[in-house]
Design a protein around this motif. Structure first.
Motif, PDB file in Angstrom:
ATOM      1  N   CYS A 172      53.081  36.584  43.304  1.00 14.78           N
ATOM      2  CA  CYS A 172      51.596  36.777  42.929  1.00 14.78           C
ATOM      3  C   CYS A 172      51.532  36.098  41.435  1.00 14.78           C
ATOM      4  O   CYS A 172      50.264  35.047  41.513  1.00 14.78           O
ATOM      5  CB  CYS A 172      51.102  38.097  42.912  1.00 14.78           C
ATOM      6  N   CYS A 180      43.606  42.565  44.922  1.00 12.19           N
ATOM      7  CA  CYS A 180      44.494  41.412  44.932  1.00 12.19           C
ATOM      8  C   CYS A 180      44.647  40.976  46.373  1.00 12.19           C
ATOM      9  O   CYS A 180      45.364  41.563  47.138  1.00 12.19           O
ATOM     10  CB  CYS A 180      45.629  41.564  44.171  1.00 12.19           C
ATOM     11  N   LEU A 222      46.352  38.691  47.437  1.00  7.51           N
ATOM     12  CA  LEU A 222      47.698  38.244  47.560  1.00  7.51           C
ATOM     13  C   LEU A 222      48.646  39.353  47.985  1.00  7.51           C
ATOM     14  O   LEU A 222      49.534  39.196  48.826  1.00  7.51           O
ATOM     15  CB  LEU A 222      48.085  37.373  46.549  1.00  7.51           C
ATOM     16  N   CYS A 223      48.459  40.255  47.234  1.00  6.26           N
ATOM     17  CA  CYS A 223      49.681  41.500  47.386  1.00  6.26           C
ATOM     18  C   CYS A 223      49.206  42.788  47.979  1.00  6.26           C
ATOM     19  O   CYS A 223      50.212  43.609  48.117  1.00  6.26           O
ATOM     20  CB  CYS A 223      50.631  41.350  46.400  1.00  6.26           C
ATOM     21  N   HIS A 248      48.113  42.457  37.545  1.00  4.34           N
ATOM     22  CA  HIS A 248      46.778  42.219  37.901  1.00  4.34           C
ATOM     23  C   HIS A 248      45.733  42.712  37.020  1.00  4.34           C
ATOM     24  O   HIS A 248      44.448  42.540  37.064  1.00  4.34           O
ATOM     25  CB  HIS A 248      46.409  42.898  39.125  1.00  4.34           C
TER      26      HIS A 248
HETATM   27 ZN   LIG Z   1      48.619  39.968  43.411  1.00  2.61          ZN
END
Ligand SMILES: [Zn+2]
Ligand SMILES: [Zn+2]
Ligand SMILES: [Zn+2]
Length: 339
Positions: free
Chosen positions: A37, A73, A75-76, A158
């Motif tokens: 990330c 987030c 992405l993750c 983050h």
């Molecule tokens: Zn992330």
């Protein structure tokens, strides 16, 4: 040494041990997720630069800052939190079933115990049990630290508080390891050992202590990483030291008699028969009675350390049980002959 390495060392050290079948936090994998990330540049640092460039454009920069301190987030999150939740609940399940098994061996009596020992191939039980308990405490400690560290890392990457918020989610799901009633049982198990075994475990046993005669009876456990845990042994209903204690699924401890009255069931019916709507008097959570844990080691500890008090409560509980049974059958008979 970095925690990641310490944790790896702990896992590798166990290859010969008997925790192989137990779940662990996939620290390395989750760490990879966070690293990816970071490298894909969605982290706050790059966003801040963008923000500065766009200072003139209010609309755009406010949009970006929303992304920076993002609620989620893309992405993750999908992998990270669902995986961690799954692992944490496996670990909690593994811990409770291992402790349950271990303590069953300890409190099992007579022929049952003999049979169990045969199955265990005559392992020297006291030593083996103490060793297994030590290993389980380490298991809980290492995985608890791993979860804390990885959540902290998530928040750092983050710039969020989601990782921290996840902890309360774990508490709500009753998979927060340090709140497990089985940890109290394990502590009581060690305190019951105290003085019987001595020798190589006495140092380890000294990490557990209890003060049962003070105004606030507590059990204190100091984990290997020197985290200090204090568990109150006061029943919130009768305000005395718990007797014949049960831990509800929410983790709150009560005397059996008190828990039964709170759940509107009779002593001889037992907590298993409680309605799924019955709530814990402390946290108001419903459905916490059916899987309540009978704290046998804690009961044994109280019996040994506060014998007079224990006998008094035993007699009182017995009398109440008899009274309830009598009233129950009286009402039944009246009903049958049509009073
Ligand atoms: Zn992330
Ligand atoms: Zn009580
Ligand atoms: Zn509760």
């Amino acid at each position: 040494m970095k925690f990641g390495d310490t944790f790896m060392q702990y896992l590798q050290g166990d290859q010969t041990g008997n925790l192989v079948k137990c779940a662990h936090v996939e620290y390395k994998r989750l760490n990879e997720v966070l690293k990816n990330c970071r490298s894909q540049g969605s982290a706050s640092a790059s966003c801040k630069n963008e923000q500065q460039k766009d200072e003139g454009n209010n609309e755009l920069s406010s949009g970006l800052s929303q992304f920076c301190h993002c609620e989620s987030c893309p992405l993750c999150d999908q992998i990270f939190f669902s995986e961690l939740m799954r692992e944490a609940s496996h670990i909690a399940g593994c811990f409770s079933s291992r402790v349950r098994h271990l303590l069953h061996l300890h409190v099992a009596r007579g022929i049952q115990r003999y049979k169990l020992r045969l199955r265990q191939c005559f392992k020297n039980d006291q030593q083996t049990m103490a060793e297994e308990g030590r290993m389980l405490i380490e298991y809980v400690t290492m995985n608890t630290i791993a979860i804390r560290k990885i959540l902290k890392k998530y928040d750092k990457v983050h710039c969020s508080v989601n990782g921290n918020n996840f902890k309360s989610k774990m508490q709500a799901e009753h998979i927060e390891l340090l709140q497990s009633p089985w940890l109290i049982e394990l502590g009581a198990f060690y305190l019951n050992f105290d003085g019987i075994d001595g020798g190589e475990f006495s140092e380890f046993c000294s990490q557990f202590s209890c003060d049962l005669n003070g105004t606030e009876p507590v059990m204190t456990l100091t984990l290997p990483n020197s985290t200090k845990l204090e568990y109150s042994l006061t029943c919130a209903i009768c305000l005395e030291t718990v007797f014949n204690p049960y831990a509800l699924s929410c983790g709150h401890l009560f005397c059996k008699l008190c828990a039964c009255s709170a759940a509107f069931v009779l002593m001889f019916e037992g907590l298993k028969t409680a309605s799924s709507n019955a709530k814990c008097p402390i946290c108001r959570e419903a459905g916490v009675y059916t899987n309540a844990v009978h704290m046998l080691e804690l009961d044994l500890l109280l019996k040994r350390r506060c014998n007079e008090y224990w006998k008094e409560r035993m007699a009182a509980e017995h009398a109440e049980d008899e009274k309830q049974t009598r009233e129950y059958w009286d009402s039944r008979t009246k009903y049958a002959i049509g009073y």
